[in-house]
Design a protein around this motif. Structure first.
Motif: not given
Ligand SMILES: Nc1nc2c(ncn2[C@@H]2O[C@H](COP(=O)(O)OP(=O)(O)OP(=O)(O)O)[C@@H](O)[C@H]2O)c(=O)[nH]1
Ligand SMILES: [Mg+2]
Length: 486
Positions: A401-402, A414-415, A452-456
């Motif tokens: 997820t950027p 959009d995050g 990227f956002r930290p992972p789920k």
């Protein structure tokens, strides 16, 4: 390089080290230095290291963990009461629950992780306590930039600052400050307003060098960028002046020199003495992707910063303090961070680039007696891998997820949306990145770099959140502490 510290510092450090070694006989502890310029990934590395050890993460190459010899791992009271505690719980909560990275570190903090383990050999079981405490300090990466200043006089600091400021990649950013310094009268009477203006202008230039487009690294003094508790303090009201003769007493140059020396004595030396000179092992985190993305000027500057900083860990041989210090750090791991931005096929190339940066640093400093290894890793793996078909080709992609606001071409993210990104390749001939022929303002590779956002995090069947995913954190741990848990 001039002698690093005065005798008093040497004696103090020797005393500290001796006292620590003696107490270490009863309760073994190890000070792990997490070294890295700002944004290299120190805070994320420390958080993920602790989380994975405490929560029994997937660490197949970390032998003690793989063989089930770790009985318990927990955070304990740290040894230095005057240093704030590392906010581990907050960092992990925001990484896991909010999927946010930590903010830039603004002050020093410390933490002690204790591991209870069973020795692999019967012999060791007889003699070891089965307990190892690991002390880790986190600090703003900018402060590392100050260490090389310990070996430089004010005149050398000015010369180096001017040499750098005139480089093509910096000349436009430094012109305002150079203009102001050019009309200041170094031999005129010391004047507070001029000193303040010069310091402000020099700071603005350093800040401009740090932006993403330039991504420059060699930006001392570090407190100008991250003042910590010195915000607004007169200790930071100095700047380089055009190189020239030593100033007469009462002149602007003499005042600047006095403040520079005071900065070294009261700000840099205590940091070095209390946190750097006491390390047993060290991991050096290097974010080469950011510099590669910005161009040849940024790569050369990153190499310069790493070389200068690593030299401080092995400088000025022959003194009581350096001899003790030199024997102490016996393992150094140089890590290329954030490898999860690339497909694994490029990891070897990233590793080779960082090895090349480190090789130069190591050949200039004296690292004999220490084991040095190099590794491409990601403390937190924010992406997973996949392939997409494009016509008849199958392209390796990374999926994540950027962060909101990141862009590729015309697309702005959009995050929230998971996206497959073809990250591109690092060049096979890494020599071209270092030969200086590339243009300063041109990107050196065709990698597509987005954050990227930290992972789920996945949940196990019984609903527990699994530990933070990573790339080769286990190999890093095996190198750094594996032998102490044997
Ligand atoms: N994808 C990915 N990004 C990372 C990783 N580690 C760090 N980052 C990114 O790099 C940024 C900086 O990481 P930090 O750990 O805060 O860096 P730091 O060295 O502590 O920086 P300072 O506190 O400013 O000295 C984060 O906000 C993330 O965007 C990683 O393992 N994977
Ligand atoms: Mg940090």
């Amino acid at each position: 390089m001039a002698s690093l510290t005065s005798f008093t510092d040497e004696a103090l450090i020797a005393l500290d080290t001796f006292a620590e070694r003696a107490s270490g006989l009863f309760s073994p502890s190890l000070r792990l230095g997490v070294t890295g310029l700002s944004r290299a990934g120190k805070t994320v590395f420390i958080s993920s290291l602790v989380h994975n050890i405490v929560h029994g993460g997937r660490l197949p190459m970390f032998e003690a963990c793989k063989s089930g010899r770790i009985a318990r791992a927990y955070l304990e009271q740290q040894p230095d009461d005057e240093v704030p505690r590392f906010q581990y719980e907050d960092h992990v909560a925001s990484l896991i629950h909010e999927r946010l990275w930590p903010d830039s570190t603004r002050a020093i903090s410390e933490m002690r992780l204790t591991i209870e383990y069973e020795s692999a050999s019967g012999w060791n079981r007889l003699f070891s306590s089965g307990k190892l405490s690991i002390d880790i300090v986190d600090y703003p990466g900018e402060w590392l930039l100050d260490l090389p200043l310990l070996g430089k006089s004010y005149a050398e600091f000015c010369k180096d600052a001017y040499d750098l400021a005139n480089l093509p990649v910096r000349a436009d950013l430094s012109s305002e400050w150079r203009g102001l310094a050019g009309i200041a009268k170094p031999d005129g009477d010391a004047d507070e307003t001029t000193a303040r203006r010069l310091a402000e202008s020099f700071t603005a230039y350093l800040k401009a060098c740090k932006t993403e487009e330039r991504a420059l690294s060699t930006l001392p003094p570090g407190r100008f960028l991250m003042p910590g508790d010195l915000e607004g303090s007169p200790a930071l009201t100095f700047a380089p002046l055009p190189p020239g003769e030593k100033g007469r007493s009462g002149s602007l140059r003499a005042m600047m020199e006095r403040r520079y020396e005071a900065y070294k004595t009261h700000v840099v030396k205590p940091f070095f003495r209390e946190h750097i000179a006491r390390l047993d092992r060290q991991i050096v985190l290097i974010d080469a992707l950011q510099a590669l993305n910005a161009g040849a000027g940024a790569m050369a500057d990153l190499e310069r910063a790493v070389t200068e900083i690593l030299a401080c860990f092995r400088a000025g041989r022959g003194s009581v303090f350096t001899d003790l210090f030199a024997r102490k750090i016996d393992r150094i791991l140089i890590a290329a961070t954030k490898a999860d931005h690339l497909h694994h096929e490029s990891h070897d190339r990233l590793q080779a680039i960082v090895r090349r940066i480190a090789d130069r640093a190591i050949s200039r400093a004296d690292f004999s007696g220490a084991a040095v290894d190099v590794l491409a890793m990601a403390a937190v793996r924010a992406t997973r891998e996949g392939t997409i078909k494009q016509g008849r080709d199958t392209l390796p992609v990374i999926i994540g997820t950027p962060l909101a606001g990141e862009e590729i071409g015309d697309e702005e993210f959009d995050g929230k949306t998971e996206t497959a990104v073809f990250p591109g390749d690092l060049p096979s001939d890494i020599g071209s990145l270092f030969d200086g022929k590339a243009h300063n303002d041109a990107a050196l590779t065709d990698i597509r770099f987005v954050r990227f956002r930290p992972p789920k995090l996945e949940r196990s069947t019984d609903g527990l959140t699994l530990s933070l995913p990573h790339i080769r954190l286990d190999r890093a741990l095996q190198f750094l502490i594996g032998d102490r848990l044997a």
